[in-house]
Design a protein around this motif. Structure first.
Motif, PDB file in Angstrom:
ATOM      1  N   LEU A 455       6.119   6.126  -8.294  1.00 36.74           N
ATOM      2  CA  LEU A 455       5.062   5.542  -7.478  1.00 36.74           C
ATOM      3  C   LEU A 455       5.613   4.458  -6.539  1.00 36.74           C
ATOM      4  CD1 LEU A 455       2.016   5.446  -6.897  1.00 36.74           C
ATOM      5  CD2 LEU A 455       1.813   3.725  -8.710  1.00 36.74           C
ATOM      6  N   GLU A 456       6.468   3.578  -7.083  1.00 34.01           N
ATOM      7  CA  GLU A 456       7.049   2.519  -6.275  1.00 34.01           C
ATOM      8  C   GLU A 456       8.005   3.084  -5.213  1.00 34.01           C
ATOM      9  OE1 GLU A 456       6.420  -0.740  -6.226  1.00 34.01           O
ATOM     10  OE2 GLU A 456       4.822  -0.402  -7.702  1.00 34.01           O
ATOM     11  N   LYS A 459       5.937   4.410  -2.404  1.00 33.00           N
ATOM     12  CA  LYS A 459       5.358   3.299  -1.646  1.00 33.00           C
ATOM     13  C   LYS A 459       6.396   2.718  -0.695  1.00 33.00           C
ATOM     14  CE  LYS A 459       2.683   0.647  -3.966  1.00 33.00           C
ATOM     15  NZ  LYS A 459       2.181  -0.426  -4.890  1.00 33.00           N
ATOM     16  N   GLN A 462       6.744   4.987   2.284  1.00 31.47           N
ATOM     17  CA  GLN A 462       5.606   4.858   3.187  1.00 31.47           C
ATOM     18  C   GLN A 462       5.694   3.571   4.020  1.00 31.47           C
ATOM     19  OE1 GLN A 462       2.174   5.123   0.670  1.00 31.47           O
ATOM     20  NE2 GLN A 462       2.399   7.351   0.327  1.00 31.47           N
ATOM     21  N   GLU A 463       6.076   2.484   3.396  1.00 31.46           N
ATOM     22  CA  GLU A 463       6.188   1.219   4.124  1.00 31.46           C
ATOM     23  C   GLU A 463       7.293   1.282   5.179  1.00 31.46           C
ATOM     24  OE1 GLU A 463       6.865  -1.567   1.052  1.00 31.46           O
ATOM     25  OE2 GLU A 463       4.764  -1.643   0.384  1.00 31.46           O
TER      26      GLU A 463
END
Length: 608
Positions: A455-456, A459, A462-463
């Motif tokens: 999940l991290e 993320k 995406q960032e």
């Protein structure tokens, strides 16, 4: 008793013997002149005269011939014997494109050898023979393609039989007559008689090409209507040395199949598929379909109602096409077939029946039936891409005259088309590379929580506005091209038997017998993988760098040399492309898009 010939006893014996012989001759003469029945004059036989048997050393057991209608007699009252069968003959027909041999027993083919450099069986070479060729040593050449290997115990190719109450066997002996038409076309005729049937089979060849006209005329010589089924046979014995089944690690295979187009579907049968198959409907064509060659017959006047019996064993392919036969007394039934025995060249198959055949047979262009033999060239679901690739390669071949160079130019063209995507992929991989420290921190921080780790990681991507799969896109897009090229190589007669360079790579559709190309491909693939930015852990990177190229190379060892040439050229271009793009990105400061580095830096700042 004495053995002296001069003794009185011996003289008496000789006298008695002489008297006995004289009496025997006298009795025979008396019977001949006074008591023997007089022979009847011709035509004086009555209903009880019996059957006259054919005479001669080869007469054998004569069969009863039924008289033709219109003579006022019946089968029971005017029986005569059939003539002895014609002598067994072999007839050779030599043409520029092929050499044929017919047997008068069955009036079928025993030999149909195509002529020309490419008209050969696909050559099978061992590693030793491959290196012998590499160093200039002579190796045996592959035999010319023979499309008419008779199957022992089965009807000859192009023979016919009649099934029913009054059968005609496929081994009927025929008389032979050769000639030419006024237009110069070669002809060959066979006439056979048995029971109520008189069968005339004629073959006509135009002055050029692989086509022929095959006409079968069946005459009922009896006073009764006759019915049954006319069967046209085509078979081919298979030598396993020159044909093998396809397999993932064993090559593309080149098995021939029994084939018949019924209604709107092409039925094919390969060995091991299923037992003999009987299909019914409108027959458009039938024959033996091999990888690069075809033997096919088709009704000249359009599809006919009938059925096909397909048989395929490891050592034989057979097809028998049956058509209804109903012939009145003294009447004839005529079946006209076109034939094609040659390479599966789509340009030739699309024109069947060709102009030369239509001219020789007196067919009008408008009325000629086209059997769609080109559909035997089966590209499957990749047909659109295959035809595009072949069109491009034909264009390049027209420029350079070498199919291997044409494949290399095709590779360059595909690379140029994919260059923008490759560029974006390279940028994406460089951006992911910059995120590696942050990714390692996430793995350590959530080492015991795999779900939170993933999940991290997502993320972070995406960032940073980074696509981790961007580096795989060029390869994913290349996969359909590789599969389509492989399919083209295993189906295109244009490339069959065509060389690339040197004495070894003489057939781009066959494997490299020295395995130099696939091994070079594997080495180039390892170099390509090592040059790419690593976006995964060490174990995964090792897998992609070493294990995947080894598996890929092992798979391609038995695949066409043309495919290995394409992928090897693609890898070499990829190495040069990555090197050039990396240098260009370094000069641009690693931020050619204007936002990638900023996004990555921002992502790193937020994490801190």
């Amino acid at each position: 008793m004495t053995n002296d010939p001069l003794s009185p006893q011996s003289n008496d014996s000789q006298k008695r013997l002489m008297v006995a012989l004289a009496l025997s001759f006298a009795a025979t003469a008396a019977y001949t002149f006074f008591f023997a029945p007089k022979p009847q004059p011709p035509g004086a036989e009555g209903a009880d005269a019996g059957v006259v048997l054919a005479q001669g050393a080869d007469a054998g057991t004569a069969e009863v011939a039924v008289p033709p209608p219109g003579n006022g007699g019946t089968a029971e009252s005017t029986l005569t014997a059939e003539a002895p069968p014609p002598p067994l003959r072999k007839v050779d027909v030599a043409r520029q494109e092929a050499k044929y041999t017919f047997s008068s027993e069955g009036a079928g083919l025993t030999f149909a050898e195509l002529q020309g450099r490419k008209m050969r069986e696909q050559q099978t070479l061992t590693i030793r023979e491959g290196f012998d060729k590499l160093f200039g040593k002579p190796v045996p050449t592959a035999p010319q393609m023979n499309l008419a290997h008779p199957v022992p115990g089965q009807p000859l190719p192009l023979s016919i039989s009649i099934e029913g109450n009054t059968p005609l066997p496929a081994t009927t002996r025929y008389a032979v007559e050769e000639g030419t038409t006024p237009k110069g076309a070669g002809t060959l005729s066979f006439t056979g008689r048995q029971g109520p049937w008189e069968v005339t089979k004629s073959f006509l060849w135009p002055h050029e090409g692989f086509e022929l006209v095959y006409t079968v005329t069946v005459r009922n010589t009896s006073a009764q209507p006759q019915s049954g089924e006319l069967r046209v046979h085509y078979s081919r014995a298979i030598d396993p040395e020159f044909e093998h089944a396809p397999s993932f690690f064993g090559g593309v295979g080149n098995l021939s199949r029994s084939a018949c187009w019924i209604d709107d579907k092409l039925h094919k049968l390969s060995p091991g598929d299923k037992p003999p198959e009987d299909t019914r409907g409108q027959v458009s064509f039938f024959g033996i379909d091999q990888q690069y060659f075809l033997s096919a017959l088709y009704p000249l006047d359009g599809p006919m109602a009938g059925h096909c019996v397909l048989t395929a064993t490891p050592t034989a392919r057979e097809v028998a096409a049956g058509f209804p036969l109903n012939v009145g007394p003294g009447q004839t039934a005529t079946f006209r077939f076109g034939g094609y025995l040659g390479p599966k060249d789509p340009d030739l198959l699309r024109t069947v029946p060709g102009v030369a055949l239509r001219d020789a047979a007196g067919l009008s262009t408008a009325a000629a039936f086209h059997p769609k033999l080109e559909d035997t060239v089966d590209f499957g679901i990749w047909a659109v891409i295959c035809k595009m690739l072949l069109a491009v390669m034909k264009f390049f071949h027209g420029l350079v005259g070498n199919w291997g160079v044409a494949i290399i130019l095709l590779t360059v063209l595909v690379k140029l088309v994919l260059l923008p995507l490759t560029y974006r992929s390279m940028v994406s991989m460089e951006q992911v590379k910059k995120l590696q420290p942050r990714l390692e921190e996430i793995k350590k921080k959530f080492a015991d929580d795999r779900e939170r780790q993933n999940l991290e990681t997502m993320k972070l991507y995406q960032e940073a506005k980074v696509n981790p799969l961007g580096g795989c896109l060029p390869m994913l897009i290349q996969m359909p091209v590789w599969i389509a090229l492989f399919t083209s190589l295993r189906n295109s007669f244009d490339i069959y038997g065509e060389p690339f360079f040197g004495p070894v790579w003489t057939d781009l559709t066959y494997k490299d017998p020295t395995y130099i190309l696939p091994l070079a491909l594997g080495v180039s693939m390892i170099i390509t993988q090592k040059m790419q930015p690593q976006m995964m852990d060490a174990q995964q990177a090792k897998m992609m760098t070493w294990v995947l190229p080894v598996i890929f190379t092992f798979t391609l060892l038995q695949y066409p040399a043309g495919l290995s040439l394409y992928i090897f050229t693609n890898n070499v271009l990829s190495i040069a492309q990555q090197y050039g793009l990396r240098k260009w990105l370094a000069r641009k400061g690693g931020n050619p898009t204007g936002d990638g580095t900023a996004a990555v830096s921002a992502a790193g700042g937020k994490r801190k």
